[in-house]
Design a protein around this motif. Structure first.
Motif, PDB file in Angstrom:
ATOM      1  N   ILE A  65     -23.832 -14.788  10.373  1.00  0.00           N
ATOM      2  CA  ILE A  65     -23.995 -14.856  11.826  1.00  0.00           C
ATOM      3  C   ILE A  65     -24.047 -16.319  12.264  1.00  0.00           C
ATOM      4  O   ILE A  65     -24.952 -17.062  11.881  1.00  0.00           O
ATOM      5  CB  ILE A  65     -25.270 -14.120  12.276  1.00  0.00           C
ATOM      6  CG1 ILE A  65     -25.162 -12.630  11.901  1.00  0.00           C
ATOM      7  CG2 ILE A  65     -25.490 -14.285  13.779  1.00  0.00           C
ATOM      8  CD1 ILE A  65     -26.356 -11.795  12.319  1.00  0.00           C
ATOM      9  N   GLY A  66     -23.058 -16.705  13.039  1.00  0.00           N
ATOM     10  CA  GLY A  66     -23.032 -18.040  13.604  1.00  0.00           C
ATOM     11  C   GLY A  66     -23.738 -18.025  14.944  1.00  0.00           C
ATOM     12  O   GLY A  66     -23.268 -17.390  15.894  1.00  0.00           O
ATOM     13  N   ALA A  67     -24.875 -18.696  15.035  1.00  0.00           N
ATOM     14  CA  ALA A  67     -25.703 -18.609  16.241  1.00  0.00           C
ATOM     15  C   ALA A  67     -26.221 -19.977  16.633  1.00  0.00           C
ATOM     16  O   ALA A  67     -26.738 -20.716  15.794  1.00  0.00           O
ATOM     17  CB  ALA A  67     -26.880 -17.656  16.013  1.00  0.00           C
ATOM     18  N   SER A  68     -26.078 -20.299  17.903  1.00  0.00           N
ATOM     19  CA  SER A  68     -26.640 -21.524  18.461  1.00  0.00           C
ATOM     20  C   SER A  68     -27.218 -21.196  19.828  1.00  0.00           C
ATOM     21  O   SER A  68     -27.067 -20.080  20.338  1.00  0.00           O
ATOM     22  CB  SER A  68     -25.567 -22.607  18.585  1.00  0.00           C
ATOM     23  OG  SER A  68     -24.579 -22.219  19.530  1.00  0.00           O
ATOM     24  N   ALA A  69     -27.857 -22.174  20.442  1.00  0.00           N
ATOM     25  CA  ALA A  69     -28.515 -21.937  21.731  1.00  0.00           C
ATOM     26  C   ALA A  69     -27.527 -21.534  22.817  1.00  0.00           C
ATOM     27  O   ALA A  69     -27.886 -20.838  23.768  1.00  0.00           O
ATOM     28  CB  ALA A  69     -29.281 -23.191  22.150  1.00  0.00           C
TER      29      ALA A  69
END
Length: 237
Positions: A65-69
């Motif tokens: 899972i690629g997750a950023s703000a």
């Protein structure tokens, strides 16, 4: 499709923005290499992620899972999974979804093309092809913006070294001066390496806007539309 509950066994960082999630379903899962699952956050809120595991790993599911703000879709899902892990509660998932799974009934060589965390889609197929002893030529192109995003570079090079018909080609869009591999857009690297794509089965995963461009450029480069597979096709013109 199966709807079932799963424990969140582990969540670990692969890069600053990409996390590996291991789910253990309460019963064995049936899926094909290249399919995806939905993490159910609510009755009308289900988030799709490719399954990185190979089908023989029916008791454990791996997600990247690629997750950023700035990516609330993925970040909210990651927080949902973290809460379940911290509180030792189960999550609900729907598995065995998608229409772009690996086709094994033909003899054409294979191109696996992944952009960013689309890698997980192609990884499932690559591992499955290795496990079943596939003798078709398989070219795995993985494109990222920065070299640091190649979190599975060593793993995939080991995969490529396992059989003479497997080749792994990482492509870095913004390379450092020390990078000696392919550079630029990943699909451009494919077209530079291969004179015509007409003989190939092509499996693709990445951002929807990317996949639309790749599809059109590949067709212009000889690819046969019926031999190209991407779940994004269902959502783009």
């Amino acid at each position: 499709m199966q709807t079932l509950h799963a424990d969140v066994v582990a969540i670990s960082p692969l890069t600053e923005f990409v996390h590996k999630v291991i789910l253990k379903p309460i019963e064995s899962v049936k899926f094909e290499a290249g399919q995806y699952l939905l993490v159910v956050l609510g009755e009308k809120d289900k988030r799709a992620f490719s399954i990185a595991s190979r089908p023989s790993q029916c008791d454990e599911l791996e997600l990247h899972i690629g997750a950023s703000a700035v990516d609330s879709y993925a970040m909210q899902t990651l927080e949902h999974l973290r809460d379940a892990h911290a509180n030792n509660t189960k999550v609900t998932i729907e598995t065995g979804l998608g229409i772009s799974q690996l086709r094994l009934q033909c003899e054409r060589p294979i191109i696996l093309l992944a952009g960013g965390t689309g890698f997980s889609y192609a990884k499932s197929m690559a591992d499955h092809l290795s496990e079943i002893g596939c003798d078709r030529p398989v070219l795995f192109y993985w494109g990222v913006r920065e070299e640091s995003a190649l979190y599975a570079h060593t793993e995939m090079q080991t995969w490529a070294n396992s059989r003479e018909n497997f080749t792994f080609i990482p492509v870095v869009e913004n390379p450092t001066v020390s990078w000696t591999g392919h550079t630029g857009y990943v699909h451009k690297a494919v077209m530079s390496d291969i004179a015509s794509l007409s003989p190939y089965d092509i499996y693709m995963a990445g951002r929807f806007d990317m996949i639309g461009i790749v599809r059109d450029d590949f067709i212009a480069h000889g690819a046969i539309r019926e031999n190209m597979y991407a779940d994004a096709f269902a959502f783009i013109k």
